[in-house]
Design a protein around this motif. Structure first.
Motif, PDB file in Angstrom:
ATOM      1  N   VAL A   1       4.910  20.543  12.462  1.00 16.95           N
ATOM      2  CA  VAL A   1       4.260  19.430  11.765  1.00 16.95           C
ATOM      3  C   VAL A   1       3.661  18.470  12.791  1.00 16.95           C
ATOM      4  O   VAL A   1       4.394  17.896  13.599  1.00 16.95           O
ATOM      5  CB  VAL A   1       5.275  18.692  10.867  1.00 16.95           C
ATOM      6  CG1 VAL A   1       4.612  17.505  10.182  1.00 16.95           C
ATOM      7  CG2 VAL A   1       5.851  19.652   9.829  1.00 16.95           C
ATOM      8  N   PRO A   2       2.349  18.279  12.766  1.00 14.77           N
ATOM      9  CA  PRO A   2       1.710  17.364  13.719  1.00 14.77           C
ATOM     10  C   PRO A   2       1.870  15.911  13.265  1.00 14.77           C
ATOM     11  O   PRO A   2       1.287  15.508  12.265  1.00 14.77           O
ATOM     12  CB  PRO A   2       0.243  17.790  13.688  1.00 14.77           C
ATOM     13  CG  PRO A   2       0.043  18.346  12.314  1.00 14.77           C
ATOM     14  CD  PRO A   2       1.360  18.928  11.886  1.00 14.77           C
TER      15      PRO A   2
ATOM     16  N   PRO B   1       2.852   8.918   8.501  1.00 11.72           N
ATOM     17  CA  PRO B   1       1.823   8.911   7.458  1.00 11.72           C
ATOM     18  C   PRO B   1       0.709   9.919   7.730  1.00 11.72           C
ATOM     19  O   PRO B   1       0.163  10.509   6.789  1.00 11.72           O
ATOM     20  CB  PRO B   1       1.314   7.471   7.482  1.00 11.72           C
ATOM     21  CG  PRO B   1       2.488   6.672   7.961  1.00 11.72           C
ATOM     22  CD  PRO B   1       3.171   7.554   8.963  1.00 11.72           C
ATOM     23  N   HIS B   2       0.391  10.152   9.011  1.00  9.19           N
ATOM     24  CA  HIS B   2      -0.637  11.142   9.336  1.00  9.19           C
ATOM     25  C   HIS B   2      -0.225  12.530   8.868  1.00  9.19           C
ATOM     26  O   HIS B   2      -1.017  13.246   8.228  1.00  9.19           O
ATOM     27  CB  HIS B   2      -0.882  11.156  10.848  1.00  9.19           C
ATOM     28  CG  HIS B   2      -1.745  12.304  11.304  1.00  9.19           C
ATOM     29  ND1 HIS B   2      -3.105  12.345  11.081  1.00  9.19           N
ATOM     30  CD2 HIS B   2      -1.429  13.464  11.946  1.00  9.19           C
ATOM     31  CE1 HIS B   2      -3.594  13.477  11.568  1.00  9.19           C
ATOM     32  NE2 HIS B   2      -2.595  14.164  12.101  1.00  9.19           N
ATOM     33  N   ALA B   3       1.033  12.914   9.173  1.00  5.86           N
ATOM     34  CA  ALA B   3       1.497  14.242   8.775  1.00  5.86           C
ATOM     35  C   ALA B   3       1.545  14.364   7.253  1.00  5.86           C
ATOM     36  O   ALA B   3       1.113  15.378   6.690  1.00  5.86           O
ATOM     37  CB  ALA B   3       2.877  14.512   9.373  1.00  5.86           C
ATOM     38  N   LEU B   4       2.045  13.345   6.594  1.00  2.00           N
ATOM     39  CA  LEU B   4       2.178  13.406   5.137  1.00  2.00           C
ATOM     40  C   LEU B   4       0.824  13.444   4.450  1.00  2.00           C
ATOM     41  O   LEU B   4       0.669  14.055   3.387  1.00  2.00           O
ATOM     42  CB  LEU B   4       2.996  12.216   4.643  1.00  2.00           C
ATOM     43  CG  LEU B   4       4.451  12.175   5.147  1.00  2.00           C
ATOM     44  CD1 LEU B   4       5.114  10.872   4.745  1.00  2.00           C
ATOM     45  CD2 LEU B   4       5.237  13.360   4.606  1.00  2.00           C
TER      46      LEU B   4
ATOM     47  N   GLY C   1       0.798  -1.225   0.000  1.00  2.00           N
ATOM     48  CA  GLY C   1       0.000   0.000   0.000  1.00  2.00           C
ATOM     49  C   GLY C   1       0.824   1.264   0.000  1.00  2.00           C
ATOM     50  O   GLY C   1       0.330   2.340  -0.355  1.00  2.00           O
ATOM     51  N   LEU C   2       2.099   1.175   0.420  1.00  2.00           N
ATOM     52  CA  LEU C   2       2.967   2.354   0.440  1.00  2.00           C
ATOM     53  C   LEU C   2       3.685   2.577  -0.881  1.00  2.00           C
ATOM     54  O   LEU C   2       4.407   3.559  -1.039  1.00  2.00           O
ATOM     55  CB  LEU C   2       4.023   2.204   1.552  1.00  2.00           C
ATOM     56  CG  LEU C   2       3.512   2.252   2.989  1.00  2.00           C
ATOM     57  CD1 LEU C   2       4.643   1.910   3.947  1.00  2.00           C
ATOM     58  CD2 LEU C   2       2.923   3.617   3.315  1.00  2.00           C
ATOM     59  N   LEU C   3       3.518   1.677  -1.838  1.00  2.00           N
ATOM     60  CA  LEU C   3       4.365   1.679  -3.025  1.00  2.00           C
ATOM     61  C   LEU C   3       3.660   2.165  -4.278  1.00  2.00           C
ATOM     62  O   LEU C   3       3.773   1.562  -5.336  1.00  2.00           O
ATOM     63  CB  LEU C   3       4.937   0.284  -3.254  1.00  2.00           C
ATOM     64  CG  LEU C   3       5.819  -0.233  -2.124  1.00  2.00           C
ATOM     65  CD1 LEU C   3       6.396  -1.577  -2.489  1.00  2.00           C
ATOM     66  CD2 LEU C   3       6.940   0.748  -1.802  1.00  2.00           C
TER      67      LEU C   3
ATOM     68  N   ALA D   1       7.648   5.858   3.428  1.00  2.00           N
ATOM     69  CA  ALA D   1       6.929   5.957   4.693  1.00  2.00           C
ATOM     70  C   ALA D   1       7.190   7.263   5.424  1.00  2.00           C
ATOM     71  O   ALA D   1       6.263   7.874   5.958  1.00  2.00           O
ATOM     72  CB  ALA D   1       7.313   4.771   5.586  1.00  2.00           C
ATOM     73  N   ASP D   2       8.473   7.710   5.482  1.00  2.00           N
ATOM     74  CA  ASP D   2       8.748   8.892   6.306  1.00  2.00           C
ATOM     75  C   ASP D   2       9.006  10.155   5.503  1.00  2.00           C
ATOM     76  O   ASP D   2       9.242  11.210   6.064  1.00  2.00           O
ATOM     77  CB  ASP D   2       9.905   8.623   7.275  1.00  2.00           C
ATOM     78  CG  ASP D   2      11.253   8.505   6.598  1.00  2.00           C
ATOM     79  OD1 ASP D   2      11.326   8.693   5.372  1.00  2.00           O
ATOM     80  OD2 ASP D   2      12.243   8.211   7.291  1.00  2.00           O
TER      81      ASP D   2
END
Length: 748
Positions: A399-400, A438-441, A161-163, A187-188
């Motif tokens: 950044v949260p 992932p939330h911040a991005l 799912g990250l790709l 991811a980061d």
């Protein structure tokens, strides 16, 4: 231009069928891991396990050898021992296989002679049958495109799912770097790749081959690289030209920065150049961005992917902390980033909204009030975006990383929206370097913009990005796919370099005599490996480089007669090809005012050299006019085994030795590059007339640099090293003359 089979890499990177040679039932075997990756990530083609031990394997028919596979095989993945690879590759050639990936080590990178022999054997087979080999000693290839996902690598990969496919491609001679980026960058950082390639030993395909393929892929927008060396610089030059034409940045972490003198350095030029500086010069001239590490590479890649090229590169730093704004000013200067002055309209608008204790300047401290007041924060942001003096906004954003901070989440969303609609480049940065969740991005997913980690990293990356966009803005419009760049017209037909600054007077046209090369070659042919000063100057004179008036004398009486002819004062130098550093041997006397002084100096110079260097051949004494100028500089040529000739410029005399601060470019040189060489030296203000000094004739220096470039290009491998130290530069309009010169022929 026609595409070579080594850059037509569909069979390797998007193969329609794959055979896994050495397939094993062991869960930990490379073969099993590769098969799981291919299946898990949706490889659409046929997979053929090959091993005579297993009739079926992984739920598929398993074949005893490559020849037994009923259908065509485009790519073979070798998961066998290194000694088995050359023979297996012969079998692949019989089958018509077009590509292969070899993970095994123990080839040319090994200390054992057997390893080198194994690699030579597989290279011969692959080239004879045009098999596109990745490796050996590599970690394979990863392709993530809308058309196909091909994880031809044994690495443990992140969740599918990250790709999602992205615009970034990465080529590395180190397999570990590929795996680290593949596992963590999506991811980061939120960065998505289309291709990741571990090239290993490059027995057949080298980094530049992959570049030439990837640049032509429409899904690729930016290419990063991690390399120790480029095997064929001509291919890299071709790739850089194509990248410029297509507007696709190349960003490289090139290893081997540690300074060491060029092998066999006999001249100041070669010692000052250093081997790695040739790559710096090459990258600068070709528009390749050089970075220090993978963090730097990803930061610049993010700017290239999601930024928009600014017109001028003037930066406005926006923060909500006084300490942070002062730190920003310091770090911007260290990174070479130009901060703009606030326009009067911007300053007036900020004064109306900020509290009285806020300092209105750039970097801007909008104070802790704005940090806690979203309305004030965005008022300041909007004012900064309207500022006419800047075209880049570097904004400090909290950044949260976890849900539950709605004010910070809304701030990040609104900055992303502003970046999407503004014609300015907006770059966000957090206070310090950390991974984003992932939330911040996800908060910037609908309108991605560069969001970097820490102020220092952001400014360093921004400096590199602005350098690249400035380089691209100076390039002529592309006229289609480019071949190798042509030599500039700084030969007999002439080139007119524009002046450097207001004090320089540009020569009308540089004209090299049509017989320059023939005359120089005749002098070289009559000389040994090391030319003495007089012969070296005759080579320079053939190319129109001014040199001092001088005569060779073999007696005190002849020296006196020569001095009388030239006019006093004069200089005397012992003429001996093996006497490379004359001053240290007492072989130089300056400012000789009369005949008696010349006669005494003649005997004293010879006696000094005979005491200190009794073994060398002395050809006489050079009687030379004394030249007055306002500055002394060093110019010279040295040669790198891979990249060819480099041209060096710096302050001359003791400055060259003590400061060691010079500029370097590869030949052939354009007039713009010659001017830049002069400007970028720290001594440039001295040459331009600092503190009331007369301004030096910088146009004459540019003229000499271009003539030296033509000399090095024309004489090619004949010249290993060349020194002009000092080149004495007169006041503006008075020209320049070579007062000393030394040429070392190839083979020294």
């Amino acid at each position: 231009m026609p595409r070579d089979w080594t850059t037509d890499l569909d069979p390797l990177l998007i193969p329609r069928s794959i055979a896994i040679l050495g397939a094993s039932a062991s869960e930990s075997a490379y073969s099993s891991r590769v098969f799981r990756n291919l299946r898990r990530y949706g490889y659409p083609g046929a997979i053929y396990p090959v091993n005579p031990k297993y009739p079926p394997l992984w739920g598929l028919p398993c074949f005893p050898n490559i020849r037994a596979i009923p259908g065509p095989v485009e790519c073979v993945i070798f998961t066998v021992a290194n000694r088995q690879v050359p023979g297996a590759l012969e079998e692949c050639a019989e089958k018509g296989v077009k590509a292969g990936i070899i993970y095994a080590s123990g080839f040319a990178e090994s200390r054992e002679p057997e390893g080198k022999a194994l690699q030579e054997a597989l290279t011969r087979v692959a080239r004879a049958h045009e098999i596109r080999l990745c490796g050996p000693n590599c970690f394979g290839t990863i392709t993530l495109t809308p058309a196909a996902t091909v994880l031809a690598s044994p690495s443990k990969a992140p969740d599918p799912g990250l790709l999602a496919p992205g615009g970034l491609a990465f080529v590395s001679q180190s397999g570990a770097q590929v795996i680290e980026l593949f596992n963590h960058a999506p991811a980061d950082r939120g960065l998505q790749f289309s291709y990741l390639i571990s090239c290993g030993n490059e027995a057949v395909l080298e980094a530049a081959d992959y570049l030439l393929y990837l640049l032509r892929r429409p899904e690729v927008r930016v290419i990063g690289g991690f390399v120790e060396a480029f095997r064929t610089p001509a291919k890299l030059r071709e790739a850089a030209a194509l990248a410029r034409d297509l507007g696709k940045p190349l960003i490289f972490c090139k290893l081997g920065r540690s300074e060491r003198a060029v092998r066999g350095a006999l001249t100041h030029t070669a010692a000052l150049a250093g081997s790695d500086r040739f790559y710096d010069a090459f990258f600068t001239q070709q528009g390749i961005v050089r970075v220090d590490d993978l963090d730097d590479l990803l930061d610049v890649a993010e700017l290239c992917l999601w930024g928009r090229p600014p017109r001028h590169g003037r930066v406005f730093i926006f923060s909500t902390s006084g300490g942070r704004s002062l730190l920003g000013a310091d770090l911007a200067e260290l990174a070479g980033v130009t901060l703009s002055d606030l326009s009067p309209a911007t300053a007036d608008a900020l004064e109306k909204v900020l509290p009285p204790f806020a300092a209105i300047s750039n970097p801007l401290d909008a104070t802790g009030v704005a940090a806690g007041d979203p309305t004030l924060f965005f008022d300041c942001l909007d004012i900064a975006l309207r500022d006419e003096e800047s075209d880049v906004l570097l904004a400090n954003i909290a950044v949260p990383n976890e849900p539950g901070v709605p004010a910070e989440e809304e701030r990040l969303r609104r900055v992303a929206a502003a970046a999407a609609r503004s014609d300015k480049l907006i770059v966000g940065f957090d206070v310090y370097s950390r991974s984003y969740t992932p939330h911040a991005l996800a908060l910037r997913r609908d309108a991605p913009f560069p969001l970097l980690k820490g102020m220092k990293r952001a400014l360093v990356a921004l400096s590199r990005y602005l350098g690249y966009t400035a380089f691209m803005s100076e390039q002529p419009a592309a006229a289609g796919p480019a071949g190798p760049p042509q030599a500039p017209a700084n030969s007999a037909q002439g080139v007119a370099p524009p002046p450097i600054g207001r004090t320089a007077t540009a020569p009308a046209v540089i004209t090299v005599p049509p017989d320059a090369r023939a005359r120089a070659e005749a002098i070289l042919a009559a000389s040994g490996t090391v030319l003495d000063e007089h012969a070296s100057k005759q080579v320079l004179r053939a190319y129109g480089i001014p040199v001092t008036a001088e005569r060779v004398a073999t007696s005190a009486a002849a020296a006196v007669a020569a001095a009388r002819e030239l006019g006093f004062p004069v200089a005397l130098k012992v003429l001996a090809p093996d006497l490379l550093h004359k001053s240290e041997a007492g072989a130089v006397r300056l400012h000789l005012q009369d005949e008696a002084a010349v006669a005494r100096a003649y005997e004293a110079c010879l006696a000094s050299v005979r005491r200190s260097r009794p073994e060398i051949e002395i050809r006489g004494v050079l009687v030379q006019e004394m030249v007055q100028g306002v500055a002394e500089v060093i110019v010279g040529v040295t040669r790198d085994d891979q990249l060819g000739h480099g041209l060096l410029f710096g302050l001359g005399g003791v400055f060259a030795e003590v400061l060691g601060e010079t500029s370097l470019r590869l030949t052939p040189l354009t007039s713009r590059e010659a001017e830049t060489m002069v400007r970028e030296c720290r001594g440039a203000p001295i040459l331009a007339g600092a503190r009331g000094r007369p301004a030096a004739d910088l146009a004459a220096v540019v003229d000499v640099l271009l003539r030296l470039s033509t000399l090095a290009t024309g004489l090619g491998d004949e010249i290993a090293q060349l020194d002009v130290n000092p080149l004495i530069v007169g006041a503006c309009g008075r020209g320049a003359k070579a007062a000393d010169a030394l040429i070392i022929r190839e083979g020294a």
